[in-house]
Design a protein around this motif. Structure first.
Motif, PDB file in Angstrom:
ATOM      1  N   VAL A  53      96.177 -25.333 -10.837  1.00  0.00           N
ATOM      2  CA  VAL A  53      96.920 -24.204 -11.392  1.00  0.00           C
ATOM      3  C   VAL A  53      96.619 -24.160 -12.897  1.00  0.00           C
ATOM      4  O   VAL A  53      96.208 -25.177 -13.467  1.00  0.00           O
ATOM      5  N   PRO A  54      96.768 -22.983 -13.496  1.00  0.00           N
ATOM      6  CA  PRO A  54      97.275 -21.740 -12.927  1.00  0.00           C
ATOM      7  C   PRO A  54      96.195 -20.927 -12.224  1.00  0.00           C
ATOM      8  O   PRO A  54      95.008 -21.079 -12.504  1.00  0.00           O
ATOM      9  N   VAL A  55      96.670 -20.079 -11.325  1.00  0.00           N
ATOM     10  CA  VAL A  55      95.830 -19.050 -10.715  1.00  0.00           C
ATOM     11  C   VAL A  55      96.576 -17.731 -10.880  1.00  0.00           C
ATOM     12  O   VAL A  55      97.764 -17.648 -10.558  1.00  0.00           O
ATOM     13  N   MET A  56      95.888 -16.728 -11.390  1.00  0.00           N
ATOM     14  CA  MET A  56      96.501 -15.413 -11.592  1.00  0.00           C
ATOM     15  C   MET A  56      95.897 -14.414 -10.631  1.00  0.00           C
ATOM     16  O   MET A  56      94.669 -14.364 -10.452  1.00  0.00           O
ATOM     17  N   GLU A  57      96.743 -13.622 -10.001  1.00  0.00           N
ATOM     18  CA  GLU A  57      96.301 -12.505  -9.167  1.00  0.00           C
ATOM     19  C   GLU A  57      96.837 -11.215  -9.771  1.00  0.00           C
ATOM     20  O   GLU A  57      98.039 -11.056  -9.951  1.00  0.00           O
ATOM     21  N   ASP A  58      95.929 -10.304 -10.072  1.00  0.00           N
ATOM     22  CA  ASP A  58      96.297  -8.969 -10.546  1.00  0.00           C
ATOM     23  C   ASP A  58      95.596  -7.972  -9.641  1.00  0.00           C
ATOM     24  O   ASP A  58      94.425  -7.632  -9.862  1.00  0.00           O
ATOM     25  N   GLY A  59      96.277  -7.536  -8.585  1.00  0.00           N
ATOM     26  CA  GLY A  59      95.624  -6.727  -7.567  1.00  0.00           C
ATOM     27  C   GLY A  59      94.577  -7.555  -6.857  1.00  0.00           C
ATOM     28  O   GLY A  59      94.858  -8.648  -6.365  1.00  0.00           O
ATOM     29  N   ASP A  60      93.353  -7.060  -6.834  1.00  0.00           N
ATOM     30  CA  ASP A  60      92.255  -7.774  -6.181  1.00  0.00           C
ATOM     31  C   ASP A  60      91.594  -8.806  -7.094  1.00  0.00           C
ATOM     32  O   ASP A  60      90.747  -9.578  -6.645  1.00  0.00           O
TER      33      ASP A  60
END
Length: 210
Positions: A53-60
């Motif tokens: 971590v961290p992992v960020m998801e912003d839409g796809d």
């Protein structure tokens, strides 16, 4: 809505979370059960092959590594990134310094001193790492004697990167009273509207596992 996969004990996740919060981005935390092995599962490694971590998801869009996430958030919101090309290079300079010298040493040292089983801890290793950390902190303290924030007179992602592990209560050899300019800088950051302590900003803390 941006999703940030994180847990409270992670200073690297805190850098990303605090950047999102202070940039006033719309985001929500997704708890990762690190201490029970979630980052080592096949499911998590499909999300991030590095198993971190961290992992960020912003839409796809999926991004990993705190510095990359910080840069993305700063670019997307137009906040916390420096006001010119020269300032941006200075921001990056201090972020790279943090990754190699501050968090890159202080983070593992904190883990070794607090979360590793006591019988596996090495006084020699910890002593070596503490000496390196204090050397890096002296450099920060010297800079902060000259400027209120690392890249000048305004808060940037460089400050958020370098402070990532310095608010945690677990002992790892860092005493704010030894570094008066760092001490004042941490207060300036904490007085920024929207600031939160890592255990208030992200789910998960040692108290939850006690």
């Amino acid at each position: 809505m941006i999703k940030l996969h994180c847990f409270g004990e992670s200073g690297n996740a805190y850098k990303a979370a605090l950047t999102l919060e202070l940039a006033e981005a719309e985001w929500e935390p997704v708890y990762v059960d690190f201490f029970n092995g979630e980052t080592r599962t096949d499911t998590f490694r499909e999300l991030n092959v590095m198993g971190e971590v961290p992992v960020m998801e912003d839409g796809d869009l999926v991004l990993t590594q705190s510095g990359v996430i910080q840069d993305y958030v700063s670019s997307k919101t137009g906040k916390l990134g420096g006001r010119s090309a020269a300032e941006r290079r200075d921001v990056l300079r201090w972020m790279f310094f943090d990754n190699h010298k501050v968090s890159g040493v202080g983070g593992p040292l904190r883990f070794l001193m607090n979360f590793l089983p006591e019988e596996k801890r090495s006084a020699e290793v910890n002593g070596f790492m503490l000496a390196r950390l204090k050397g890096a902190l002296k450099i920060l303290d010297t800079q902060l004697a000259e400027t209120p924030f690392l890249a000048g007179d305004t808060l940037t992602i460089a400050d958020i990167a370098n402070c990532g592990y310095l608010y945690y209560p677990e002992p790892f050899g860092f005493d704010r009273t030894d570094f008066p300019h760092i001490d004042a800088w941490l207060d300036r950051i904490a007085n920024t509207p929207g600031w939160k302590h890592p255990y208030d900003l992200m789910p998960g803390s040692p108290a939850d596992r006690a």
